[in-house]
Scaffold this motif. Structure first.
Motif, PDB file in Angstrom:
ATOM      1  N   TYR A 103       0.829  -1.208   0.000  1.00 22.50           N
ATOM      2  CA  TYR A 103       0.000   0.000   0.000  1.00 22.50           C
ATOM      3  C   TYR A 103       0.856   1.247   0.000  1.00 22.50           C
ATOM      4  CZ  TYR A 103       0.577   0.493   5.157  1.00 22.50           C
ATOM      5  OH  TYR A 103       1.077   0.648   6.424  1.00 22.50           O
ATOM      6  N   VAL A 104       0.212   2.363  -0.319  1.00 24.88           N
ATOM      7  CA  VAL A 104       0.872   3.661  -0.479  1.00 24.88           C
ATOM      8  C   VAL A 104       0.120   4.697   0.342  1.00 24.88           C
ATOM      9  CG1 VAL A 104       1.503   5.460  -2.145  1.00 24.88           C
ATOM     10  CG2 VAL A 104       1.577   3.061  -2.832  1.00 24.88           C
ATOM     11  N   TYR A 105       0.870   5.574   0.990  1.00 25.06           N
ATOM     12  CA  TYR A 105       0.282   6.730   1.662  1.00 25.06           C
ATOM     13  C   TYR A 105       1.048   7.949   1.158  1.00 25.06           C
ATOM     14  CZ  TYR A 105      -2.490   8.960   5.386  1.00 25.06           C
ATOM     15  OH  TYR A 105      -3.411   9.703   6.082  1.00 25.06           O
ATOM     16  N   ALA A 106       0.356   8.866   0.498  1.00 31.94           N
ATOM     17  CA  ALA A 106       1.037   9.959  -0.181  1.00 31.94           C
ATOM     18  C   ALA A 106       0.408  11.309   0.127  1.00 31.94           C
ATOM     19  CB  ALA A 106       1.027   9.717  -1.693  1.00 31.94           C
ATOM     20  N   ASP A 107       1.215  12.344  -0.029  1.00 35.14           N
ATOM     21  CA  ASP A 107       0.746  13.718   0.072  1.00 35.14           C
ATOM     22  C   ASP A 107       1.479  14.528  -0.988  1.00 35.14           C
ATOM     23  OD1 ASP A 107      -0.634  15.920   0.964  1.00 35.14           O
ATOM     24  OD2 ASP A 107       0.756  16.379   2.590  1.00 35.14           O
ATOM     25  N   ALA A 108       0.867  15.626  -1.412  1.00 34.08           N
ATOM     26  CA  ALA A 108       1.478  16.442  -2.454  1.00 34.08           C
ATOM     27  C   ALA A 108       1.054  17.893  -2.288  1.00 34.08           C
ATOM     28  CB  ALA A 108       1.075  15.939  -3.848  1.00 34.08           C
ATOM     29  N   ALA A 109       1.853  18.807  -2.838  1.00 32.18           N
ATOM     30  CA  ALA A 109       1.554  20.232  -2.718  1.00 32.18           C
ATOM     31  C   ALA A 109       2.146  20.974  -3.905  1.00 32.18           C
ATOM     32  CB  ALA A 109       2.115  20.785  -1.404  1.00 32.18           C
ATOM     33  N   ARG A 110       1.777  22.235  -4.012  1.00 26.25           N
ATOM     34  CA  ARG A 110       2.270  23.114  -5.064  1.00 26.25           C
ATOM     35  C   ARG A 110       3.106  24.217  -4.421  1.00 26.25           C
ATOM     36  NH1 ARG A 110      -1.237  25.967  -7.392  1.00 26.25           N
ATOM     37  NH2 ARG A 110      -0.816  25.699  -9.608  1.00 26.25           N
ATOM     38  N   PHE A 111       3.689  25.087  -5.242  1.00 24.81           N
ATOM     39  CA  PHE A 111       4.451  26.243  -4.765  1.00 24.81           C
ATOM     40  C   PHE A 111       3.666  27.501  -5.125  1.00 24.81           C
ATOM     41  CE2 PHE A 111       7.811  29.440  -4.787  1.00 24.81           C
ATOM     42  CZ  PHE A 111       8.558  29.077  -3.671  1.00 24.81           C
ATOM     43  N   PRO A 112       3.515  28.436  -4.194  1.00 33.30           N
ATOM     44  CA  PRO A 112       2.705  29.632  -4.497  1.00 33.30           C
ATOM     45  C   PRO A 112       3.147  30.322  -5.782  1.00 33.30           C
ATOM     46  CG  PRO A 112       3.259  29.576  -2.170  1.00 33.30           C
ATOM     47  CD  PRO A 112       4.026  28.462  -2.818  1.00 33.30           C
ATOM     48  N   GLY A 113       2.178  30.557  -6.666  1.00 35.33           N
ATOM     49  CA  GLY A 113       2.442  31.268  -7.909  1.00 35.33           C
ATOM     50  C   GLY A 113       3.062  30.440  -9.007  1.00 35.33           C
ATOM     51  N   GLN A 114       3.179  29.118  -8.826  1.00 37.03           N
ATOM     52  CA  GLN A 114       3.815  28.299  -9.855  1.00 37.03           C
ATOM     53  C   GLN A 114       2.998  28.284 -11.146  1.00 37.03           C
ATOM     54  OE1 GLN A 114       3.815  24.387  -7.856  1.00 37.03           O
ATOM     55  NE2 GLN A 114       2.374  23.668  -9.416  1.00 37.03           N
TER      56      GLN A 114
ATOM     57  N   ARG B 278       0.135   0.882 -10.947  1.00 39.58           N
ATOM     58  CA  ARG B 278      -0.752   0.732  -9.793  1.00 39.58           C
ATOM     59  C   ARG B 278      -0.229   1.560  -8.619  1.00 39.58           C
ATOM     60  NH1 ARG B 278      -0.327  -5.261  -8.690  1.00 39.58           N
ATOM     61  NH2 ARG B 278      -2.091  -5.099  -7.246  1.00 39.58           N
ATOM     62  N   THR B 279       1.090   1.590  -8.449  1.00 39.03           N
ATOM     63  CA  THR B 279       1.682   2.380  -7.367  1.00 39.03           C
ATOM     64  C   THR B 279       1.435   3.865  -7.586  1.00 39.03           C
ATOM     65  OG1 THR B 279       3.418   0.680  -7.210  1.00 39.03           O
ATOM     66  CG2 THR B 279       3.774   2.733  -6.023  1.00 39.03           C
ATOM     67  N   VAL B 280       1.591   4.319  -8.826  1.00 34.97           N
ATOM     68  CA  VAL B 280       1.357   5.728  -9.159  1.00 34.97           C
ATOM     69  C   VAL B 280      -0.089   6.121  -8.875  1.00 34.97           C
ATOM     70  CG1 VAL B 280       1.161   7.350 -11.104  1.00 34.97           C
ATOM     71  CG2 VAL B 280       3.207   5.932 -10.847  1.00 34.97           C
ATOM     72  N   PHE B 281      -1.030   5.330  -9.355  1.00 39.90           N
ATOM     73  CA  PHE B 281      -2.439   5.703  -9.185  1.00 39.90           C
ATOM     74  C   PHE B 281      -2.908   5.492  -7.746  1.00 39.90           C
ATOM     75  CE2 PHE B 281      -2.236   5.035 -13.838  1.00 39.90           C
ATOM     76  CZ  PHE B 281      -2.575   6.334 -14.195  1.00 39.90           C
ATOM     77  N   ALA B 282      -2.276   4.572  -7.029  1.00 38.41           N
ATOM     78  CA  ALA B 282      -2.558   4.454  -5.597  1.00 38.41           C
ATOM     79  C   ALA B 282      -2.108   5.709  -4.869  1.00 38.41           C
ATOM     80  CB  ALA B 282      -1.864   3.224  -5.022  1.00 38.41           C
ATOM     81  N   ALA B 283      -0.964   6.273  -5.274  1.00 38.30           N
ATOM     82  CA  ALA B 283      -0.485   7.510  -4.657  1.00 38.30           C
ATOM     83  C   ALA B 283      -1.460   8.653  -4.893  1.00 38.30           C
ATOM     84  CB  ALA B 283       0.899   7.859  -5.207  1.00 38.30           C
ATOM     85  N   TYR B 284      -1.962   8.779  -6.115  1.00 44.19           N
ATOM     86  CA  TYR B 284      -2.908   9.866  -6.399  1.00 44.19           C
ATOM     87  C   TYR B 284      -4.231   9.669  -5.659  1.00 44.19           C
ATOM     88  CZ  TYR B 284       0.032  12.144  -9.864  1.00 44.19           C
ATOM     89  OH  TYR B 284       1.048  12.847 -10.478  1.00 44.19           O
ATOM     90  N   ARG B 285      -4.688   8.430  -5.548  1.00 50.44           N
ATOM     91  CA  ARG B 285      -5.918   8.198  -4.797  1.00 50.44           C
ATOM     92  C   ARG B 285      -5.690   8.495  -3.312  1.00 50.44           C
ATOM     93  NH1 ARG B 285      -9.215   2.722  -5.828  1.00 50.44           N
ATOM     94  NH2 ARG B 285      -9.432   3.791  -7.859  1.00 50.44           N
ATOM     95  N   SER B 286      -4.507   8.170  -2.807  1.00 50.71           N
ATOM     96  CA  SER B 286      -4.178   8.466  -1.419  1.00 50.71           C
ATOM     97  C   SER B 286      -4.189   9.966  -1.154  1.00 50.71           C
ATOM     98  CB  SER B 286      -2.805   7.882  -1.074  1.00 50.71           C
ATOM     99  OG  SER B 286      -2.425   8.228   0.231  1.00 50.71           O
ATOM    100  N   ILE B 287      -3.628  10.735  -2.091  1.00 49.44           N
ATOM    101  CA  ILE B 287      -3.630  12.193  -1.954  1.00 49.44           C
ATOM    102  C   ILE B 287      -5.060  12.728  -1.934  1.00 49.44           C
ATOM    103  CG2 ILE B 287      -3.022  14.340  -3.151  1.00 49.44           C
ATOM    104  CD1 ILE B 287      -0.523  12.768  -4.216  1.00 49.44           C
ATOM    105  N   ALA B 288      -5.880  12.229  -2.843  1.00 47.43           N
ATOM    106  CA  ALA B 288      -7.252  12.726  -2.961  1.00 47.43           C
ATOM    107  C   ALA B 288      -8.102  12.364  -1.751  1.00 47.43           C
ATOM    108  CB  ALA B 288      -7.894  12.172  -4.232  1.00 47.43           C
ATOM    109  N   GLU B 289      -7.867  11.179  -1.180  1.00 49.03           N
ATOM    110  CA  GLU B 289      -8.739  10.681  -0.116  1.00 49.03           C
ATOM    111  C   GLU B 289      -8.077  10.680   1.257  1.00 49.03           C
ATOM    112  OE1 GLU B 289     -10.269   6.898  -1.368  1.00 49.03           O
ATOM    113  OE2 GLU B 289     -10.995   7.686  -3.294  1.00 49.03           O
ATOM    114  N   ASN B 290      -6.806  11.089   1.314  1.00 50.24           N
ATOM    115  CA  ASN B 290      -6.062  11.182   2.569  1.00 50.24           C
ATOM    116  C   ASN B 290      -6.144   9.884   3.372  1.00 50.24           C
ATOM    117  OD1 ASN B 290      -4.460  12.292   4.579  1.00 50.24           O
ATOM    118  ND2 ASN B 290      -6.194  13.203   5.669  1.00 50.24           N
TER     119      ASN B 290
END
Length: 367
Positions: free
Chosen positions: A214-225, A346-358
């Motif tokens: 399983y994967v647990y992921a978080d992601a963020a942006r940079f202000p003004g990017q 599967r790992t990539v899309f698990a990461a994105y689902r983890s980000i979306a659903e925390n």
């Protein structure tokens, strides 16, 4: 293992292996920056035979053909696919166009090197795998970091048993990436994991030897990017048993380049290997990878640091195409097959689902 010959401690068998027959004809679909900077320089170093290029922008293809001495520029994809000397189609276009190109190429019996990501959705990735199964062609994915010197050497060290059981795998990157040099990539919703850390996820899976649970992921942006998608990611990977992984990637380092870093580390019950991914230092010039390892099974408290030659860009691109050509030659599936790459997707899309659903997302949620 303490009786290992000193030569084996330094010879980590990390360089790309090439086919005996290098006359197999390659047709490249796409003439963008990655083809100019990586595909064509690597193929020239390896002595591969590029028959011709096709790009919807004929001017780009003409310019690269002249620069690299390629005899033919095709007026259409169909013309490339119909050419009798082309046995392998190298796809180097954005992922959204890949499934249709794969279907056309496989339908003509051409072997295929797919670009990463295999698909912009898991359904697209599965569709490509189904096409490959149905047609029986050889198809690989250009996850070339597996052939970067440091990662390949780490795989050798693990395979020889010098690390014991791997318990921790981590790749950490802190650089400044100007995504606007690829205008199309700034408009997509999923950026950093899909088009960059996908390599780190694949490399960790490769060295560990199995996909995570399983994967647990978080992601963020940079202000003004400029880019719509994420440019900072933190990905926790849980494997079976006590093995864990980490990808920590920041593309917004505002300090000078001497503050940038790109490191990897694999720790086991009997040893540790660590190093740097030289391609991301002083980018785009880059430098050689470095590596050092210790193993209680060889010589306790002694770090061994062989010198590595080559970099991720462009040298590792000899590995992905070379493995596909060898698989064709030896009538076997390539190590970097489309089927194998479904685990990375599967790992990539698990990461994105983890980000979306925390939440932690198990790979078996993607059948």
């Amino acid at each position: 293992m303490k009786n290992e010959a000193p030569s084996s401690r330094l010879d980590l068998d990390y360089k790309p292996k090439l086919p005996r027959d290098r006359t197999i004809g390659i047709g490249i679909v796409g003439a963008g920056a990655i083809v100019e900077a990586c595909h064509l320089p690597a193929y020239r170093m390896a002595g591969f035979r590029v028959v011709g290029l096709y790009d919807i922008d004929r001017g780009k293809a003409d310019r690269l053909a002249e620069a690299f001495g390629i005899a033919q520029v095709f007026a259409s994809l169909e013309e490339l696919l119909d050419h009798p000397d082309i046995q392998v189609v190298d796809i180097a276009v954005p992922a959204r166009y890949q499934p249709d190109i794969v279907e056309q190429a496989a339908g003509r019996g051409k072997h295929i090197l797919c670009q990463k990501p295999l698909g912009e959705t898991y359904e697209d990735a599965k569709r490509i795998a189904e096409i490959v199964r149905r047609t029986g062609v050889k198809a690989a994915v250009n996850q070339q970091m597996r052939w970067s010197p440091g990662i390949r050497a780490s795989h050798t060290i693990r395979s020889r048993g010098w690390l014991g059981e791997i318990l921790q795998a981590s790749i950490q990157v802190n650089v400044l990436t100007e995504w606007e040099q690829w205008p199309w990539i700034t408009q997509i919703e999923h950026l950093e994991i899909m088009y960059h850390s996908i390599h780190y996820l694949d490399a960790i899976r490769f060295v560990v030897g199995r996909p995570p649970l399983y994967v647990y992921a978080d992601a963020a942006r940079f202000p003004g990017q400029v880019s719509r998608g994420e440019t900072r990611t933190l990905i926790h990977l849980a494997f079976s048993g006590e093995t864990r992984g980490l990808v920590h990637d920041n593309h917004n380092n505002i300090a000078e380049q001497d503050d940038w870093y790109a490191t990897f580390r694999f720790e086991g019950t009997e040893g540790t290997v660590k190093g740097t991914n030289g391609a991301l230092y002083n980018y785009p010039q880059g430098r050689e990878d470095t590596i050092a390892y210790m193993s209680r099974l060889i010589e306790p408290n002694c770090w061994i640091a062989p010198r590595l030659e080559g970099r991720w860009f462009p040298h590792a691109f000899m590995g992905t195409m070379g493995e596909l050509l060898r698989a064709i030659e030896e009538e076997r599936e390539p190590e970097n097959s489309v089927e194998d790459n479904l685990h990375t997707m599967r790992t990539v899309f698990a990461a994105y689902r983890s980000i979306a659903e925390n939440r932690p997302v198990w790979l078996n949620e993607f059948p």
